[in-house]
Design a protein around this motif. Structure first.
Motif, short mmCIF file in Angstrom:
data_model
loop_
_atom_site.label_atom_id
_atom_site.label_comp_id
_atom_site.label_asym_id
_atom_site.label_seq_id
_atom_site.Cartn_x
_atom_site.Cartn_y
_atom_site.Cartn_z
N THR A 215 -2.44 -2.43 -4.68
CA THR A 215 -3.13 -1.61 -3.67
C THR A 215 -2.35 -0.34 -3.35
O THR A 215 -2.66 0.33 -2.38
N SER B 195 0.84 -1.20 0.00
CA SER B 195 0.00 0.00 0.00
C SER B 195 0.87 1.24 0.00
O SER B 195 0.53 2.26 0.59
N GLY C 52 -3.62 1.12 -8.10
CA GLY C 52 -4.28 0.91 -6.82
C GLY C 52 -5.24 2.06 -6.62
O GLY C 52 -6.44 1.95 -6.84
#
Length: 730
Positions: A534, A502, A565
């Motif tokens: 992501t 992330s 993402g």
């Protein structure tokens, strides 16, 4: 007042001759070792021989007397056995003291070899290796036939070069250093003997015809090495050597235009690590490189599990103007490659420093290339001018490229591999002029900080294979490109993100001024290969100024198998004649948030285009200056659209400020200033399969303010398309 001078000449037989023409009265003074006696008004000059001997390092009168006395004592000892031992010891001690304190000096090795040198001497001095060679006083000590630069004198004893000190002079080994005499053998001997020492070239020029093999633990300084012939490619090889440095050295190539460049010629320096032990202390600093025609001027390779740590390439000057008569080829000043970078801690470069170099790159295709396997690399304050300007490489297209610097290509690790990719790099303060393909290009890299660089004149547009821009990040992860200045570039910043985690990759606070090409762009973003990413790509606070008729401030490239993402595009100031932001046909796993941006310019197509976006798009607090625009303000068609707090200014002709359609959507809190009523909002389906308006919105258009220019209006200015007709809202 004229001071009378006294000239004194000391002859070999210790006679003292003087010449003086004083005029009296006169104040006559002398300095040691001259003595003056004024007794009775007569001026008597004499010589203090002990002081003179001390000044020139000769044995004193007392030593000579002691030596003579000892010799006499030794002679008497043969007649008086009772005192023989004591007299002999006294003679030996006196003789040893005399010889040990002396340093006989010879003009050349040949003269010394012809002499019979007493074994009592602990050292002798030779002024130059051979008649006609540079003066380079060297100390020799008693040695063996195998000793460094050993020779046998007439008495049969061997003397060898004293290498107990930390500095070696290159002419000691027989180098002439005039730039035309071949000095290969002497230079090789000097380098071999200098492990653990500094080798000083004394500012002379040495012609090399065969590659010099380096050693561990050597510093080579203050010399010029001139390449002659293909057997001298490279000039120096430090294969599997550690802790070596070049400082204040000039490397001069032979400019051979006949090389077969497919063979990968190394020009000046080659160094490798093929083993399992880390190497340290490698440095090339304050050197000059000129007239090299090979593929790699300085080339490094790691093929084992051992790394190279703390390598430094600083304050060098590279001159590469070879002319235009060179075949299509790759030519690189500094190439650092690691094919053994199989993990985060082995077979890699650590803490590499490439700083403050001046590179005139006319005949180079890539001046700086730290290709693979780097951890904590620093590339700062370099000046790079005109890469490929005089190479046929620049006139080609496709895979033929000329860059200011390129790196991070980690061919060992797959995309997203956090252990093998380039990690923790800082690229800052560099100035790169006229790099056609890209000023800075890094790929497969993580935690890179690219900032405060100035790049101008990027011009190539053939990006079908590789992105083109002033700064390119291809497959970046957790990196930031910020506070750079990009001037007169076809592309400003181009980034393709990485699939990992992330993480946030950010393009922020850059100043981008495009060139006159019709299709120039400010920022180009691309999604990574994969559908499950992501991570977040953020484009923030950039100033973008474009002039091309088909230019785009920010554009996106992705497909159904290449997805973002999430996207954040915020607080950018964009002036573009064609499009401001275009993320049409983009595919997202998460959302796209577009907020706080300002748009201006001719905008003949669309200020903000979000057509056919697969994910949800949120547009907030946008300001559109459409006073010169003929195209749309916002053209939206996404699976989910939410727009709020938009301001449109000055649109009096052309297409509508807003058109929107999607499976779900809303538009609210929109303000129009100086916008013709019929050009405000045109809403398509907004939640309906067939364009229609029923008066009972599920997805809705609301809070549309009237014209704020003072002109009264009788309706809210909503316009909806149904079939081929337009109707007004309530």
């Amino acid at each position: 007042m004229t001071v009378t001078s006294l000239k004194v000449r000391v002859q070999r037989k210790a006679n003292l001759k003087t010449k003086v023409i004083p005029r009296f009265p006169s104040n006559v003074e002398v300095q040691s070792p001259i003595l003056l006696d004024r007794t009775g008004g007569a001026y008597t000059f004499s010589l203090d021989e002990d002081q003179l001997r001390t000044d020139v390092g000769a044995p004193s009168i007392a030593d000579i007397v002691a030596y003579s006395a000892a010799s006499q004592a030794s002679s008497a000892a043969s007649q008086a056995s009772a005192t023989a031992s004591a007299a002999s010891a006294a003679a030996a001690a006196a003789s040893t003291s005399f010889l040990a304190s002396s340093l006989p000096t010879y003009p050349t090795r040949a003269v010394a070899a012809a002499a019979t040198i007493s074994t009592g001497y602990t050292a002798i001095q030779i002024i130059r290796h051979t008649t006609g060679l540079p003066s380079a006083p060297a100390v020799y000590i008693p040695g063996t036939v195998a000793g460094p630069m050993a020779f046998q004198e007439a008495g049969g004893h061997y003397w060898e070069l004293d290498l107990t000190g930390k500095q070696v002079l290159l002419p000691w080994f027989g180098a002439k250093g005039d730039g035309s005499t071949i000095d290969t053998t002497a230079v090789q001997a000097a380098v071999t003997a200098s492990s653990g020492r500094r080798l000083d070239g004394m500012g002379l020029s040495y012609k090399i015809t065969t590659t010099i093999t380096g050693v561990d633990n050597v510093e080579i300084v203050n010399a010029q090495f001139v390449q002659s012939g293909q057997s001298a490619y490279p000039l120096f090889s430090f294969a599997s050597k550690t802790n070596w440095q070049f400082r204040r050295v000039r490397f001069t190539g032979d400019g051979d235009p006949t090389l077969n460049y497919a063979s990968g010629w190394n020009s000046a320096l080659l160094f490798t690590n093929t083993g399992s032990t880390d190497f340290f202390g490698i440095a090339v600093e304050e050197c000059i490189f000129e007239n090299f025609a090979g593929n790699y001027i300085v080339n490094a390779s790691i093929t084992g599990t051992g790394g190279i740590k703390n390598a430094r390439f600083r304050r060098n000057r590279v001159l590469s103007d070879l002319g235009a008569n060179y075949v299509d080829q790759t030519r690189i000043w500094l190439s650092l490659f690691a094919s053994g970078a199989s993990a985060a801690t082995t077979g890699r470069y650590f803490d590499t420093d490439i700083c403050e170099n001046y590179i005139d790159a006319n005949s180079l295709t890539i001046p700086i290339a730290p290709w693979t396997g780097h951890t904590r690399i620093s590339i700062k304050n370099n000046f790079i001018l005109n890469p490929g300007a005089r190479s046929l490489f620049n006139s080609a297209v496709g895979t033929h490229n000329c860059y200011g610097m390129i790196g991070g290509y980690d061919t060992v690790g797959a995309i997203g591999n956090t252990t093998t990719c380039g990690q923790d790099g800082e690229i800052s303060g560099n100035t790169i002029v006229n790099a056609p393909s890209a000023g800075i290009y890094f790929a497969t890299a993580m935690n890179y900080n690219i900032h405060d660089n100035t790049i101008s004149g990027q011009s190539r547009t053939d990006e079908a294979t590789l992105p083109r821009a002033g700064i390119v990040g291809n497959d970046l992860r957790k990196s930031k490109i910020h506070h750079n200045r990009l001037i007169n570039c076809w592309g400003g910043v181009a980034v393709v993100t990485n699939t990992g985690g992330s993480d946030v990759t950010e393009i922020a606070d850059n100043e981008i001024y495009g060139n006159s090409a019709s299709d120039s762009f400010g920022v180009r973003i691309g999604a990574p290969v994969g559908t499950a990413t992501t991570n977040v790509l953020a484009v923030r606070r950039n100033t973008i100024r474009l002039t091309g008729s088909a230019s785009i401030g920010l554009k996106s490239v992705s497909t159904s198998t290449v997805k973002y993402g999430s996207l954040v595009i915020e607080e950018n100031d964009i002036l573009s004649p064609y499009k401001g932001v275009d993320i049409s046909s983009s595919f997202l796993v998460g959302n796209a948030v577009i907020k706080g941006n300002k748009y201006a310019g001719v905008l003949s197509s669309i200020a903000l285009s979000i057509n056919a976006v697969s994910g949800a798009v949120i547009v907030q607090n946008e300001t559109f200056d459409l006073s010169s625009a003929t195209g749309f303000g916002v053209n939206a068609d996404a699976s989910v659209i939410e727009m709020s707090s938009l301001q449109f200014h000055g649109k009096t002709s052309g297409s509508a400020c807003v058109t929107a359609s999607g499976t779900q959507g809303c538009i609210q809190g929109v303000q129009f200033r100086g916008v013709t009523a019929t050009l405000r909002v045109l809403a398509g389906s907004l939640g309906y399969s067939v364009p229609a308006y029923t008066g009972t919105p599920g997805d809705y258009v609301q809070n549309l303010n009237p014209d704020l220019t003072g002109t009264s209006v009788t309706y809210g200015g909503w316009y909806f398309k149904t079939g081929t007709s337009w109707i007004t809202g309530p």
